[in-house]
Write an enzyme that holds these catalytic residues in place. Sequence first.
Site, PDB file in Angstrom:
ATOM      1  N   PHE A 146       0.861  -1.179   0.000  1.00 48.43           N
ATOM      2  CA  PHE A 146       0.000   0.000   0.000  1.00 48.43           C
ATOM      3  C   PHE A 146       0.898   1.230   0.000  1.00 48.43           C
ATOM      4  O   PHE A 146       1.565   1.529   0.989  1.00 48.43           O
ATOM      5  CB  PHE A 146      -0.935   0.054   1.210  1.00 48.43           C
ATOM      6  CG  PHE A 146      -1.841   1.262   1.159  1.00 48.43           C
ATOM      7  CD1 PHE A 146      -2.976   1.249   0.361  1.00 48.43           C
ATOM      8  CD2 PHE A 146      -1.523   2.419   1.846  1.00 48.43           C
ATOM      9  CE1 PHE A 146      -3.791   2.375   0.266  1.00 48.43           C
ATOM     10  CE2 PHE A 146      -2.329   3.547   1.761  1.00 48.43           C
ATOM     11  CZ  PHE A 146      -3.465   3.522   0.970  1.00 48.43           C
ATOM     12  N   ASP A 231       9.588   2.824   1.683  1.00 49.96           N
ATOM     13  CA  ASP A 231       8.388   3.564   2.066  1.00 49.96           C
ATOM     14  C   ASP A 231       8.206   3.434   3.574  1.00 49.96           C
ATOM     15  O   ASP A 231       7.645   2.464   4.076  1.00 49.96           O
ATOM     16  CB  ASP A 231       7.177   2.997   1.317  1.00 49.96           C
ATOM     17  CG  ASP A 231       5.883   3.750   1.636  1.00 49.96           C
ATOM     18  OD1 ASP A 231       5.850   4.470   2.656  1.00 49.96           O
ATOM     19  OD2 ASP A 231       4.909   3.606   0.882  1.00 49.96           O
ATOM     20  N   LYS A 260       3.058  11.373   6.894  1.00 51.78           N
ATOM     21  CA  LYS A 260       2.216  11.170   8.061  1.00 51.78           C
ATOM     22  C   LYS A 260       2.770  11.850   9.314  1.00 51.78           C
ATOM     23  O   LYS A 260       2.524  13.024   9.536  1.00 51.78           O
ATOM     24  CB  LYS A 260       1.951   9.681   8.272  1.00 51.78           C
ATOM     25  CG  LYS A 260       1.124   9.075   7.126  1.00 51.78           C
ATOM     26  CD  LYS A 260       0.545   7.745   7.483  1.00 51.78           C
ATOM     27  CE  LYS A 260      -0.197   7.134   6.298  1.00 51.78           C
ATOM     28  NZ  LYS A 260      -1.390   7.893   5.868  1.00 51.78           N
TER      29      LYS A 260
END
Length: 404
Positions: A146, A231, A260
């Site tokens: 994801f 990531d 984030k």
Amino acid sequence: MIVDDMLLTPGAVRDAERWTAHNYHPLPVVISSAEGAWVTDVDGKRYLDCLAGYSALNFGHRHPKLIATAHEQLDRLTLTSRAFIHDQFADFCHELADLCGTELVLPMNTGAEAVETAIKVARKWGYQVKGVPAGQATIVVADGNFHGRTTTIISFSTDPDARNDFGPYTPGFRIVPYGDLTALAEAIDETTVAVLLEPIQGEQGVVVPPTGYLPGVRQLCTEQNVLFLADEIQSGLGRTGATFALDHEGVKPDMYLLGKALGGGIVPVSAVAADKSVLGVLRPGEHGSTFGGNPLACAVATEVVRLLATGDFQRRSAELGARLHTALGGLVGEGLVAVRGRGLWAGIDIDPSLMTGRQACERLAARGVLAKDTHGSTIRLAPPLVVEPEELDFAVEQLRAILS
């Protein structure tokens, strides 16, 4: 006692459903205020936040230092665009580069933008440095990944909800099983410019790869002259008990993809960090963002980097994470099938004969704990790193209660 027809939540939920596209299926909780690890809804009910904005709230809601920094910057300057330099920019890039051990930083806004940036940089590096023929660059990714929901990113997703009906798809990607070094090696050829991986797959259910896999990826990439793009948007910045999830195995990628938590739960901030030999391929006009690296974002994110530079949050995540995983492990065989994760991050597989993950999250919410389901009967716990030990115990007790 408040009777149902006096509650504000049902009407607020109906209004939200009426006026928004249904691209999310949120729990029927309407939050109006928050502090630390706790949120309060419009009817005054408090919940322990065990999602933390998918790690965007690693430092909790309204961390005092971050809020003070944001207020101060709001009174001075919020946006210039990258057409000019502002007085918060250099400090942010310098201090984040130091945290990552890299030479350069390229700020953006969202995690998906960081991934898109990494893809573009890797392709250009492949053409200009590695010598891949024009238009032939390939990137190897893992199934269960994801990395976001842009049209390019969903082109290499194996999640049908993210991918189906959004084609035609962007070519140039090869998908291999996560954790399988042999399959990865077989997928790399002379056109391969990068391997893009999550060190821990969050959306898949906090899946930790086998020991030795990530060092093996690093070795393969070095031997084959391929960039390793990590990531760390969810796994990085203290979540796993280290600054980066890769740190647990002593691995350094060619590029960190961050987001984030970098925005402190206040503003969207993302970035990629790499050395000049990689990020140096970009020239003016080839990539950018009006809001990327804006003064407000840089001020807040610099304070985030300074919080991490002390190491306190990483230690706290490691220590409390051990407590959490020990407690959750005690529920395996008593309603839980398996528990995975690292630090203050756990993927929990509930016996599907008992309930779905969605049902589990609804029952936890009724008992004052917010969590998020994914893939059938799996839920994720990712409380803010400011959570207290007894609050973790409370969350586990509520989980125990819904399983019994």
